[in-house]
Design a protein around this motif. Structure first.
Motif, mmCIF file in Angstrom:
data_model
loop_
_atom_site.group_PDB
_atom_site.id
_atom_site.type_symbol
_atom_site.label_atom_id
_atom_site.label_comp_id
_atom_site.label_asym_id
_atom_site.label_seq_id
_atom_site.Cartn_x
_atom_site.Cartn_y
_atom_site.Cartn_z
ATOM 1 N N GLU A 186 47.374 47.808 42.544
ATOM 2 C CA GLU A 186 45.587 47.165 43.249
ATOM 3 C C GLU A 186 44.879 47.559 42.055
ATOM 4 O O GLU A 186 44.406 47.199 41.451
ATOM 5 C CB GLU A 186 45.272 47.274 44.198
ATOM 6 N N ALA A 234 44.460 46.561 38.138
ATOM 7 C CA ALA A 234 43.048 46.123 37.367
ATOM 8 C C ALA A 234 42.087 46.683 36.051
ATOM 9 O O ALA A 234 41.618 45.972 35.063
ATOM 10 C CB ALA A 234 42.246 46.902 38.215
ATOM 11 N N ASN A 278 44.880 39.700 48.679
ATOM 12 C CA ASN A 278 43.556 39.836 49.062
ATOM 13 C C ASN A 278 42.183 40.031 48.046
ATOM 14 O O ASN A 278 42.204 41.148 47.744
ATOM 15 C CB ASN A 278 43.370 40.553 50.672
ATOM 16 N N SER A 279 43.258 41.203 47.059
ATOM 17 C CA SER A 279 42.590 41.514 45.746
ATOM 18 C C SER A 279 41.838 41.071 44.813
ATOM 19 O O SER A 279 42.335 39.875 44.262
ATOM 20 C CB SER A 279 44.348 42.265 44.755
ATOM 21 N N THR A 280 40.896 41.593 44.559
ATOM 22 C CA THR A 280 40.335 41.147 43.070
ATOM 23 C C THR A 280 40.594 41.174 41.648
ATOM 24 O O THR A 280 40.330 40.447 40.828
ATOM 25 C CB THR A 280 38.946 41.898 43.110
ATOM 26 N N SER A 281 41.920 41.887 41.781
ATOM 27 C CA SER A 281 42.321 42.602 40.821
ATOM 28 C C SER A 281 43.608 41.201 40.608
ATOM 29 O O SER A 281 44.786 41.894 40.202
ATOM 30 C CB SER A 281 43.016 43.737 40.134
ATOM 31 N N LYS A 282 44.281 40.710 41.034
ATOM 32 C CA LYS A 282 45.380 39.925 41.600
ATOM 33 C C LYS A 282 45.880 39.158 40.613
ATOM 34 O O LYS A 282 46.942 38.553 39.387
ATOM 35 C CB LYS A 282 45.492 39.100 42.596
ATOM 36 N N SER A 317 43.223 34.717 34.826
ATOM 37 C CA SER A 317 41.720 34.467 35.415
ATOM 38 C C SER A 317 41.471 33.521 34.020
ATOM 39 O O SER A 317 40.843 34.081 32.642
ATOM 40 C CB SER A 317 40.715 34.875 36.389
#
Length: 229
Positions: free
Chosen positions: A96, A100, A135-139, A229
């Motif tokens: 993770e 990022a 559930n990672s913000t850096s997926k 993203s």
């Protein structure tokens, strides 16, 4: 070949490239583009790649490719029994942090039996990827691909005049040609040559969903694409 699970040898490779590029006696003197490095490794080298991507400063490398890494901890194998030298594999939290910093591609094969009897190695590696990204913000800009047993069957052709190596399952990257190699090159070209250009063909191949993309790879049994993203 490395049995290093902490990223040291991969980081040494980066340090060597920097040193050789400034060494006038080196054949690599002023020949390396240090602004566009990529990290790549196979087996324990793949685990080292994940850990190096986690440890290196942001912008050191443009992309990391881990082919058939060890199973994530705590159980592995190899296991992670505690911090520091007691941990001999990567953890989802390490992936993770790495994701990022740079795009991450993880590959495996259905008949990979290096860490668990096939097809359990691939099953666990997919589970590790989901634990690292779901559930990672850096997926974003992460991908997983599991190539089929048929694509990674042993062909008996691995070797040279003085040694032999296998080319099936865990060693699918050693096939010539290997179904994995084109995707390593696509990722390398996209990020180390094209700067991640979202309008490029390489971007469409790696992250898109049209014919010819990784998501439509006919030799893959499982593909998970988390596009930028």
């Amino acid at each position: 070949l490395t049995l290093d699970p902490h990223g040291h040898f991969t980081i040494k490779g980066v340090d060597y490239a920097r040193s050789a590029n400034e060494d006038s006696s080196s054949p690599l003197y002023h020949s390396l583009d240090l602004e566009n490095l990529m990290l790549a490794g196979h087996s324990m080298g793949a685990s080292s790649t994940i850990m190096a991507a986690m440890r290196l400063p942001v912008k050191t490398a443009k992309v990391a490719i881990a082919q058939h890494p060890g199973i994530c901890g705590p159980f592995g194998p190899p296991p992670c029994l505690g911090p520091g030298p007691l941990c001999n594999t990567w953890m989802p939290a390490d992936f993770e942090v790495a994701s990022a910093k740079m795009p991450m591609l993880l590959t495996t094969a259905t008949n990979d039996g290096a860490f668990w009897p096939a097809p359990q190695t691939a099953k666990h590696e997919l589970g590790c990827f989901h634990k690292s990204t779901d559930n990672s913000t850096s997926k974003a800009s992460t991908a997983f691909v599991q190539f089929s047993e048929q694509a990674c069957v042993e062909d008996g052709k691995g070797g040279r005049y003085d040694r032999h190596w296998t080319t099936g399952g865990h060693d699918c990257p050693m096939k010539n040609p290997s179904v994995e190699t084109p995707w390593v090159l696509v990722a390398a070209k996209l990020y180390a040559q094209l700067g991640g250009n979202a309008s490029s063909k390489c971007h469409a191949m790696l992250w898109g969903d049209e014919a010819g993309s990784l998501s439509k790879e006919p030799s893959a049994e499982h593909v998970v694409i988390n596009p930028p993203s």
